[in-house]
Write a protein that holds these residues in place. Structure first.
Motif, short mmCIF file in Angstrom:
data_model
loop_
_atom_site.label_atom_id
_atom_site.label_comp_id
_atom_site.label_asym_id
_atom_site.label_seq_id
_atom_site.Cartn_x
_atom_site.Cartn_y
_atom_site.Cartn_z
N THR A 1 0.82 -1.20 0.00
CA THR A 1 0.00 0.00 0.00
C THR A 1 0.86 1.26 0.00
O THR A 1 2.03 1.24 0.37
CB THR A 1 -0.92 0.04 1.22
N GLN A 2 0.22 2.38 -0.41
CA GLN A 2 0.90 3.67 -0.35
C GLN A 2 1.22 4.05 1.09
O GLN A 2 2.25 4.66 1.38
CB GLN A 2 0.03 4.76 -0.98
N THR A 3 0.35 3.66 2.01
CA THR A 3 0.58 3.92 3.43
C THR A 3 1.88 3.28 3.89
O THR A 3 2.66 3.88 4.63
CB THR A 3 -0.59 3.39 4.28
#
Length: 251
Positions: free
Chosen positions: A209-211
């Motif tokens: 994920t981008q997170t």
């Protein structure tokens, strides 16, 4: 608060990053006795220091990882001196210039909340780096060791056990891959002991994920102050994020 003080040194004889442990000893002698004793007895290392050569000039870089250390080490001591005495070698090194920078918690957290973490990060290990794994030295860039070290150092600096949890560590490790490296093995000499270590560059590809990518970026930004691995207060484990790693790298 994170802070870094870069001191340009002038000395007729040759210096070496292996001498960083001597600078650590000199720094401890400059600090108030009660604070130096506190650092020694607590086992906490809210600072790092190392030697670096750049453009034929030697620099002593000292970083602090919390407000108390910034005040007691940088502002109260190092900003007040114009030379450093290495008693063991019986020489005095002149400080010809000082560069100071700060990074507050809000600016650091912006890497996570507002940044779009790149999927490729290139890290340069400026000084010999190693880890302790199952009681033995690990002298290659094991990604789990890297992330665990950064998370532990963050928790230690903030005095809160909030960053290093096993699930997050596993996700970081599973979604990271070293895709390029330019490394060599070396030793860091410390009081007659040769610590096996490595130095050089790696490029890490981040998936997931981008997170998670943002979180990895936050950790490495923090790592530019905290260092990675063992004995960062003695001159090991200094890192730098290279500009190439902030952009796109071909797969």
């Amino acid at each position: 608060m994170l802070a870094k003080l870069k001191l340009e040194l002038e000395y007729k004889e040759e210096l070496s990053y292996q001498m960083a442990s001597l600078f650590h000893g000199a720094l401890m002698e400059l600090l108030p006795m009660e604070y130096a004793d506190y650092l020694h007895k607590s086992g906490l290392h809210p600072f790092t220091q190392y030697l670096e050569m750049k453009e034929r000039k030697w620099y002593w870089i000292v970083t602090c990882l919390n407000e108390d250390a910034v005040k007691k080490i940088i502002h109260n001591v190092l900003m007040q001196i114009d030379s450093i005495e290495i008693k063991k070698k019986k020489f005095v090194i002149t400080i010809v210039q000082k560069q100071y920078q700060e990074l507050n918690e809000e600016e650091l957290m912006n890497c996570f909340y507002e940044g779009q973490g790149k999927r490729y990060i290139q890290i340069q290990f400026l000084t010999p780096t190693a880890f302790k794994k199952q009681g033995k030295y690990c002298f290659y860039p094991d990604l789990k060791c890297i992330y665990q070290s950064l998370m532990n150092k963050y928790d230690c600096a903030s005095n809160e056990d909030m960053m290093c949890d096993e699930d997050t560590l596993e996700q970081l490790n599973e979604n990271s891959q070293v895709i390029r490296y330019d490394l060599k093995s070396t030793y860091f000499h410390l009081e007659g002991v040769r610590i096996p270590s490595f130095i050089g560059k790696i490029t890490i590809k981040l998936t997931g994920t981008q997170t998670m990518a943002n979180f990895a970026k936050l950790l490495f930004e923090f790592g530019e102050y905290s260092g990675i691995g063992i004995k960062t207060a003695l001159g090991m484990g200094a890192i730098k994020i290279l500009d190439e790693g902030r952009g796109k790298i071909d797969k």
